[in-house]
Write a protein that holds these residues in place. Structure first.
Motif, PDB file in Angstrom:
ATOM      1  N   ASP A   1      10.116   1.955  -1.568  1.00 46.07           N
ATOM      2  CA  ASP A   1      10.385   1.578  -0.353  1.00 46.07           C
ATOM      3  C   ASP A   1       9.630   0.585   0.712  1.00 46.07           C
ATOM      4  N   ARG A   2      10.125   0.156   1.459  1.00 44.08           N
ATOM      5  CA  ARG A   2       9.106  -0.869   2.458  1.00 44.08           C
ATOM      6  C   ARG A   2       8.062  -0.022   3.116  1.00 44.08           C
ATOM      7  N   GLN A   3       8.509   1.090   3.395  1.00 42.65           N
ATOM      8  CA  GLN A   3       7.217   2.239   4.219  1.00 42.65           C
ATOM      9  C   GLN A   3       7.669   3.527   3.370  1.00 42.65           C
TER      10      GLN A   3
ATOM     11  N   ASN B   1       2.911   0.657   4.610  1.00 36.07           N
ATOM     12  CA  ASN B   1       3.687  -0.417   4.629  1.00 36.07           C
ATOM     13  C   ASN B   1       3.438  -1.023   3.267  1.00 36.07           C
ATOM     14  N   THR B   2       4.571  -1.116   2.303  1.00 35.29           N
ATOM     15  CA  THR B   2       4.128  -1.704   0.998  1.00 35.29           C
ATOM     16  C   THR B   2       4.275  -3.243   1.314  1.00 35.29           C
TER      17      THR B   2
ATOM     18  N   ARG C   1       5.091  -5.223  -1.590  1.00 37.24           N
ATOM     19  CA  ARG C   1       6.260  -5.600  -2.341  1.00 37.24           C
ATOM     20  C   ARG C   1       7.064  -4.466  -2.765  1.00 37.24           C
ATOM     21  N   LEU C   2       8.299  -4.497  -3.185  1.00 37.05           N
ATOM     22  CA  LEU C   2       8.948  -3.558  -3.735  1.00 37.05           C
ATOM     23  C   LEU C   2       8.967  -3.709  -5.220  1.00 37.05           C
TER      24      LEU C   2
END
Length: 326
Positions: free
Chosen positions: A48-50, A61-62, A64-65
């Protein structure tokens, strides 16, 4: 430039995500300051993005997926902060095929502490050595019997798969990878920057032996209890087998199957664990401790103690005893 993908699993320990990122990006800063190109492209990668961690106390907070990363050079698998390893693996099961695919495409992978459970879930470690936190060793062996779990080892390496021992020892496998990718000079520099002991190979001094009793073999449990309550006695395998009315060879097989130790290993581990407690908390000298746990030959006691802890009895006492060393 090496592409580093630091996974952000659900239930991960935040420090095990931040620390590798900090180390690899700090090396880049060193190189830039020296007028050189950075060595690493470091990204946080997740499902997930977060990703909320520790019951929502933190979130990451990533960059990249997983689905967006076609190829990487190193997959870093952080430790979990949840003691429910089966639950953590279930929540992160979508990462498993991604890790396998990256490895098959040429990436290496490293697990930090109990991140070894996720790496083992891929099946890539079957038949290979692996290390993890000593507290979770019995659970790991139960869940992944085809993986060769090493006791006391901080770093394992096999076919581009790396693992580290418990807790902060993951810094050592990160240093190992820095040396491999960027050279010894930078590894030494970064070890000094983070005040780390480079080339530390063993977590043995930190292991507290707690015999595996999560089994249903009642005579073997009673044998374990007999060993633990008769520390000062010289106990033979024949005596144990006779006491619990089991043939010697069958007793050894059952004991090993139930506890992951042979009877002789178990006796040694129990005695040395008791000796460690004496050395940590009393003013007794080495000979007194030796007799308390059933040894009569100082050379044998020292040899067994160092084999299990990685330290001599006197070195162990100097490191951990605040009462007084004699």
């Amino acid at each position: 430039m090496k592409h580093i993908s630091i996974l952000v699993p659900y239930d991960a320990v935040p420090a095990a995500i931040v620390d590798p990122r900090y180390m690899f990006t700090t090396i880049n800063q060193f190189l830039i300051q020296a007028g050189k190109e950075p060595a690493f492209n470091v990204q946080l990668v997740g499902l997930d993005r977060q990703v909320p961690l520790i019951d929502g106390a933190f979130s990451v907070n990533t960059d990249r997926l997983c689905s967006e990363v076609e190829k990487t050079d190193l997959v870093v698998i952080p430790a979990f902060g949840n003691a429910d390893m089966k639950g953590a693996l279930e929540r992160n099961k979508e990462m498993v095929p991604w890790i396998i695919n990256q490895y098959n495409n040429g990436a290496e992978a490293v697990s930090l502490c109990v991140g070894a459970f996720l790496l083992a879930k891929t099946g890539l470690l079957n038949g290979k050595e692996c290390s993890t936190h000593w507290v979770f060793a019995n659970d790991f062996r139960e869940m992944f019997p085809e993986v060769i779990l090493t006791d006391g080892t901080i770093i394992t390496e096999a076919d581009g798969l790396y693992s580290s021992g418990g807790a902060s020892s993951y810094w050592n496998v990160l240093l190992h990878l820095v040396e491999k990718y960027a050279g010894r000079e930078l590894a030494i520099r970064i070890s000094k920057f983070f005040a780390l002991e480079i080339d530390r190979k063993s977590q043995s001094p930190f292991i507290m032996f707690n015999g595996q009793k999560k089994h249903e073999d009642e005579p073997i449990k009673k044998a374990q209890e007999f060993i633990e309550t008769n520390l000062a006695e010289k106990i033979s395998i024949e005596e144990l087998a006779t006491r619990f009315a089991i043939g010697r060879r069958h007793f050894i097989r059952r004991f090993k199957k139930a506890t992951n130790n042979t009877p002789a290993e178990y006796i040694q581990r129990v005695k040395i664990e008791a000796a460690k407690k004496h050395l940590e908390n009393t003013r007794k000298n080495i000979n007194e401790v030796m007799y308390d746990v059933g040894y009569t030959d100082i050379k044998t006691f020292r040899t067994v103690f160092k084999k299990i802890t990685g330290l001599s009895p006197i070195d162990y006492k100097h490191r951990y005893n605040s009462v007084g060393v004699y």
